[in-house]
Scaffold this motif. Structure first.
Motif, PDB file in Angstrom:
ATOM      1  N   SER A 260       0.785  -1.309  -0.186  1.00  0.00           N
ATOM      2  CA  SER A 260       0.016  -0.064  -0.038  1.00  0.00           C
ATOM      3  C   SER A 260       1.001   1.188   0.000  1.00  0.00           C
ATOM      4  CB  SER A 260      -1.012  -0.098   1.185  1.00  0.00           C
ATOM      5  OG  SER A 260      -0.116  -0.034   2.415  1.00  0.00           O
ATOM      6  N   LEU A 261       2.252   1.412   0.547  1.00  0.00           N
ATOM      7  CA  LEU A 261       2.712   2.440   0.571  1.00  0.00           C
ATOM      8  C   LEU A 261       3.092   3.095  -0.649  1.00  0.00           C
ATOM      9  CD1 LEU A 261       5.231   1.968   3.756  1.00  0.00           C
ATOM     10  CD2 LEU A 261       3.025   3.393   3.731  1.00  0.00           C
ATOM     11  N   ASN A 262       2.910   4.473  -1.088  1.00  0.00           N
ATOM     12  CA  ASN A 262       3.101   5.086  -2.179  1.00  0.00           C
ATOM     13  C   ASN A 262       4.286   6.336  -2.165  1.00  0.00           C
ATOM     14  OD1 ASN A 262       2.393   7.223  -4.353  1.00  0.00           O
ATOM     15  ND2 ASN A 262       1.143   5.556  -4.796  1.00  0.00           N
ATOM     16  N   ALA A 263       5.063   6.494  -3.275  1.00  0.00           N
ATOM     17  CA  ALA A 263       5.963   7.239  -3.104  1.00  0.00           C
ATOM     18  C   ALA A 263       5.772   8.739  -2.568  1.00  0.00           C
ATOM     19  CB  ALA A 263       6.711   7.207  -4.372  1.00  0.00           C
ATOM     20  N   ARG A 264       4.343   9.085  -2.790  1.00  0.00           N
ATOM     21  CA  ARG A 264       3.921  10.537  -2.545  1.00  0.00           C
ATOM     22  C   ARG A 264       4.098  10.899  -1.158  1.00  0.00           C
ATOM     23  NH1 ARG A 264      -0.907   7.908  -3.738  1.00  0.00           N
ATOM     24  NH2 ARG A 264      -2.208   7.747  -1.809  1.00  0.00           N
ATOM     25  N   ILE A 265       4.101   9.700  -0.142  1.00  0.00           N
ATOM     26  CA  ILE A 265       4.153  10.166   1.154  1.00  0.00           C
ATOM     27  C   ILE A 265       5.407  10.756   1.541  1.00  0.00           C
ATOM     28  CG2 ILE A 265       4.025   8.705   3.482  1.00  0.00           C
ATOM     29  CD1 ILE A 265       1.815   6.943   2.232  1.00  0.00           C
ATOM     30  N   THR A 266       5.121  11.909   2.419  1.00  0.00           N
ATOM     31  CA  THR A 266       6.481  12.588   2.698  1.00  0.00           C
ATOM     32  C   THR A 266       6.557  12.322   4.301  1.00  0.00           C
ATOM     33  OG1 THR A 266       5.239  14.498   2.914  1.00  0.00           O
ATOM     34  CG2 THR A 266       6.427  14.049   0.862  1.00  0.00           C
ATOM     35  N   ALA A 267       5.584  12.160   4.931  1.00  0.00           N
ATOM     36  CA  ALA A 267       5.765  11.874   6.408  1.00  0.00           C
ATOM     37  C   ALA A 267       4.780  10.789   6.918  1.00  0.00           C
ATOM     38  CB  ALA A 267       5.091  13.095   7.141  1.00  0.00           C
ATOM     39  N   LEU A 268       5.381   9.901   7.869  1.00  0.00           N
ATOM     40  CA  LEU A 268       4.870   8.622   8.266  1.00  0.00           C
ATOM     41  C   LEU A 268       5.088   8.444   9.827  1.00  0.00           C
ATOM     42  CD1 LEU A 268       3.569   6.013   7.687  1.00  0.00           C
ATOM     43  CD2 LEU A 268       5.682   5.119   7.175  1.00  0.00           C
ATOM     44  N   SER A 269       4.186   8.179  10.442  1.00  0.00           N
ATOM     45  CA  SER A 269       4.149   7.821  11.799  1.00  0.00           C
ATOM     46  C   SER A 269       3.440   6.671  11.988  1.00  0.00           C
ATOM     47  CB  SER A 269       3.240   9.024  12.559  1.00  0.00           C
ATOM     48  OG  SER A 269       3.449   8.680  14.170  1.00  0.00           O
ATOM     49  N   VAL A 270       4.150   5.670  12.904  1.00  0.00           N
ATOM     50  CA  VAL A 270       3.878   4.235  13.075  1.00  0.00           C
ATOM     51  C   VAL A 270       4.018   4.161  14.589  1.00  0.00           C
ATOM     52  CG1 VAL A 270       3.754   1.938  12.591  1.00  0.00           C
ATOM     53  CG2 VAL A 270       4.085   3.479  10.700  1.00  0.00           C
ATOM     54  N   SER A 271       3.211   3.774  15.482  1.00  0.00           N
ATOM     55  CA  SER A 271       3.226   3.778  16.780  1.00  0.00           C
ATOM     56  C   SER A 271       2.353   2.754  17.352  1.00  0.00           C
ATOM     57  CB  SER A 271       3.179   4.950  17.668  1.00  0.00           C
ATOM     58  OG  SER A 271       1.614   5.447  17.609  1.00  0.00           O
ATOM     59  N   ASP A 272       2.744   1.976  18.339  1.00  0.00           N
ATOM     60  CA  ASP A 272       1.935   0.896  19.103  1.00  0.00           C
ATOM     61  C   ASP A 272       1.179  -0.053  18.299  1.00  0.00           C
ATOM     62  OD1 ASP A 272       1.214  -0.129  21.396  1.00  0.00           O
ATOM     63  OD2 ASP A 272      -0.363   0.896  21.744  1.00  0.00           O
ATOM     64  N   CYS A 273       1.846  -0.353  17.069  1.00  0.00           N
ATOM     65  CA  CYS A 273       1.218  -1.308  16.109  1.00  0.00           C
ATOM     66  C   CYS A 273       2.250  -2.715  16.089  1.00  0.00           C
ATOM     67  CB  CYS A 273       1.305  -0.879  14.601  1.00  0.00           C
ATOM     68  SG  CYS A 273       0.442   0.617  14.632  1.00  0.00           S
ATOM     69  N   ILE A 274       1.435  -3.828  16.837  1.00  0.00           N
ATOM     70  CA  ILE A 274       2.437  -5.015  17.229  1.00  0.00           C
ATOM     71  C   ILE A 274       2.672  -5.715  16.176  1.00  0.00           C
ATOM     72  CG2 ILE A 274       0.810  -5.243  19.246  1.00  0.00           C
ATOM     73  CD1 ILE A 274      -0.615  -7.421  17.864  1.00  0.00           C
ATOM     74  N   ASN A 275       2.540  -5.452  15.000  1.00  0.00           N
ATOM     75  CA  ASN A 275       3.092  -6.213  13.804  1.00  0.00           C
ATOM     76  C   ASN A 275       4.291  -5.684  13.128  1.00  0.00           C
ATOM     77  OD1 ASN A 275       1.298  -8.513  14.221  1.00  0.00           O
ATOM     78  ND2 ASN A 275      -0.235  -7.381  13.038  1.00  0.00           N
ATOM     79  N   VAL A 276       4.720  -4.408  13.616  1.00  0.00           N
ATOM     80  CA  VAL A 276       5.730  -3.928  12.889  1.00  0.00           C
ATOM     81  C   VAL A 276       7.192  -4.167  13.230  1.00  0.00           C
ATOM     82  CG1 VAL A 276       6.608  -1.418  12.469  1.00  0.00           C
ATOM     83  CG2 VAL A 276       4.185  -1.884  12.530  1.00  0.00           C
ATOM     84  N   ALA A 277       7.908  -4.504  12.612  1.00  0.00           N
ATOM     85  CA  ALA A 277       9.446  -4.951  13.057  1.00  0.00           C
ATOM     86  C   ALA A 277      10.339  -4.732  11.963  1.00  0.00           C
ATOM     87  CB  ALA A 277       9.359  -6.533  13.210  1.00  0.00           C
ATOM     88  N   ASP A 278      11.363  -5.077  11.625  1.00  0.00           N
ATOM     89  CA  ASP A 278      12.424  -4.673  10.771  1.00  0.00           C
ATOM     90  C   ASP A 278      12.097  -4.672   9.439  1.00  0.00           C
ATOM     91  OD1 ASP A 278      14.138  -4.607  12.993  1.00  0.00           O
ATOM     92  OD2 ASP A 278      15.202  -6.321  12.594  1.00  0.00           O
ATOM     93  N   ASP A 279      10.889  -5.727   8.970  1.00  0.00           N
ATOM     94  CA  ASP A 279      10.572  -5.798   7.580  1.00  0.00           C
ATOM     95  C   ASP A 279       9.721  -4.526   7.151  1.00  0.00           C
ATOM     96  OD1 ASP A 279      10.588  -7.055   5.050  1.00  0.00           O
ATOM     97  OD2 ASP A 279       8.733  -7.878   5.375  1.00  0.00           O
TER      98      ASP A 279
END
Length: 402
Positions: A260-279
Motif C-alpha cells: 500500500s505505501l506510495n512514493a508520494r508520502i512524505t511523512a509517516l508515523s507508526v506507533s504501538d502497532c504490534i506487527n511492525v518490525a524490521d521488515d
C-alpha cells in the motif's frame, strides 16, 4: 477550573494532549473534537467567552435573536454543519429554535445595528478572535454568520477527530445511515483523524466525503481495526494523502505496508502497532524515496532496520523520532548516522540501550541537528553532554527528561 457563578456554566471541555473533547450529545450523534498545531491556540480552545460582547447592547437584549452560549457542548452535527434530528435542539440553542435561525437583519433594533451584525467585511475580521469551539457555535446563530465562518481560511490547521460511533445516524427502522460530511467539505478540511474505524468505515468515509479523492492531505487512524486490504484501498483511493499516521492499529501487517505505501508520502508515523518490525522499515525505506519525516514507536525494531535506509532517504529525511524502540543499541546508531546524515531533528526517547558512545556518534556525524531528545535513556551520563557541547553547534533544543 473556577466554580460556577451568576448562573454561568463551566466550559464543556478541557484540553488534553492538544485535543478538545466535546461531551456526548443527547441526540445520539456522539462527540467530536478538533486539534490545532499551536500550543497558544490549544490553551484558548475552551476559554469561555460571550457572544453578546460582539453585538451592540440593543441587539443583545432582544430575546428573539437566538444567541448560543459558547460554553455549550458541541455535537458532531454542530461541527459538521448538519441538521439535527427532528425535535432535537441544536447545541447551545433553546428547544424549538430549529437548525436555521433568522438573520439579525430581520430582528428588532435600528437599521444600522441590524446591518452591522451581518456586515461580511466586519465579520471576516471579527471571527478571527474566536477559538475553534466558539466558531462552531457562532456558525449556528444565523445563515449570514455561517456563510462567513464556513470559509476555509477560518479552519486552516485544524483536524477533525471522528470516532466510529459518530459516523452513523440510526434511522427509525434501526438501520444505520452514514452522516453528512458536507459541512466539513465546505470548510475545506485537508486532514482527518478517525478513531476505532474498520475497513468498511473507511470506505464509507471515502464515498461520502467529497474531497476524499484529492483534497485530503493527511490521514490519521487510531485504535482502528484496519487490515492490509483496507490500508491498500485507502491509499489507492485517496490520492492526495502525503501524511499518514497509524497508531494502535494491530490488524495490518508488514505485507500491508509493502502493498500500500506510495512514493508520494512524505511523512509517516507508526506507533504501538504490534506487527511492525524490521521488515516494515525495509518497506518504508524502499517505497518512500521522498520521506522527510519518520516517527516510529515499535518494540521489535532492531539495529538491522536502521541500515535499510537508502541514499535517497539520506538526502530527503530531516526528522527521525525513535520512541521506545527498546532493541536499538549503539550499533543501530552507527547504521543510522551513516544512512541519514542530514537529520535536523532526532529523538532517541526511551531507547534505553543507547549509551554515551552512541551520543558521541550522533554528535560527531549529525552536525546539522537542531533538536535532540534523549529522554528516558538511563545509560547516558555527563560525558554525553560534553560530546553534545563540543560538536553540535547548531543545536537549539535538548531534551533530557528522566
Amino acid at each position: 477550573m473556577s466554580s460556577p457563578r451568576n448562573g454561568d456554566t463551566k466550559p464543556p471541555c478541557l484540553p488534553r494532549n492538544g485535543l478538545v473533547k466535546i461531551p456526548t450529545q443527547a441526540n445520539g450523534l456522539g462527540s467530536a473534537s478538533i486539534t490545532k498545531g499551536t500550543p497558544a491556540v490549544k490553551n484558548r480552545l475552551c476559554q469561555p467567552s460571550s457572544v453578546p460582547a460582539i453585538l451592540s447592547p440593543a441587539l443583545a437584549q432582544h430575546s428573539d435573536l437566538p444567541i448560543p452560549s459558547l460554553a455549550s457542548p458541541l455535537s458532531l452535527a454542530a461541527l459538521g454543519g448538519v441538521s439535527s434530528p427532528p425535535g432535537a435542539p441544536l447545541a447551545g440553542l433553546s428547544a424549538g429554535a430549529g437548525s436555521e435561525q433568522p438573520c439579525p437583519e430581520r430582528g428588532p433594533g435600528s437599521p444600522a445595528e441590524r446591518q452591522l451584525a451581518v456586515d461580511e467585511k466586519i465579520l471576516n475580521r471579527l471571527f478571527w478572535y474566536f477559538s475553534a469551539c466558539e466558531k462552531c457555535v457562532l456558525a449556528q446563530v444565523c445563515k449570514a454568520w455561517r456563510r462567513v465562518l464556513y470559509q476555509p481560511k477560518f479552519w486552516v490547521g485544524l483536524t477533525p477527530v471522528l470516532h466510529t460511533k459518530e459516523l452513523y445516524n440510526v434511522l427509525p427502522g434501526g438501520e444505520k445511515e452514514f452522516v453528512s460530511l458536507q459541512g466539513f467539505a465546505v470548510r475545506g478540511f485537508e486532514g482527518f483523524c478517525l478513531v476505532g474505524v474498520s475497513d468498511l468505515d473507511i470506505c464509507e468515509f471515502i464515498d461520502n466525503y467529497p474531497l476524499s479523492k484529492k483534497g485530503v492531505k493527511s490521514m490519521s487512524l487510531k485504535r482502528s481495526t484496519i487490515t492490509d486490504a483496507g490500508l491498500e484501498v485507502m491509499l489507492e483511493q485517496m490520492q492526495g494523502v502525503v501524511r499518514l499516521e497509524l497508531s494502535g492499529c494491530n490488524d495490518f501487517t508488514e505485507a500491508g505496508l509493502w502493498s500500500s505505501l506510495n512514493a508520494r508520502i512524505t511523512a509517516l508515523s507508526v506507533s504501538d502497532c504490534i506487527n511492525v518490525a524490521d521488515d516494515a522499515i525495509a518497506a518504508i525505506s524502499q517505497l518512500l524515496p521522498n520521506l522527510a519525516e519518520l516517527n516510529l514507536q515499535a518494540y521489535h525494531v532492531t539495529d538491522t532496520a536502521l541500515a535499510y535506509f537508502t541514499a535517497k532517504q539520506g538526502y530527503t529525511t530531516h526528522t527521525l523520532r525513535l520512541n521506545s524502540c527498546w532493541e536499538i543499541t549503539n550499533h543501530g546508531v552507527v547504521n543510522m548516522v551513516h544512512s541519514l546524515p542530514n537529520l535536523s531533528v532526532l529523538s532517541l526517547s526511551g531507547c534505553s540501550k543507547v549509551t554515551d558512545d552512541g551520543v558521541e556518534l550522533v554528535a560527531e556525524n549529525l552536525r546539522k541537528l537542531r533538536s535532540l531528545d534523549l529522554s528516558w535513556c538511563p545509560r547516558i551520563t555527563d560525558m554525553a553532554l560534553e560530546y553534545i557541547a563540543c560538536d553540535l553547534h547548531k543545536l537549539e533544543e535538548l531534551v533530557l527528561d528522566r
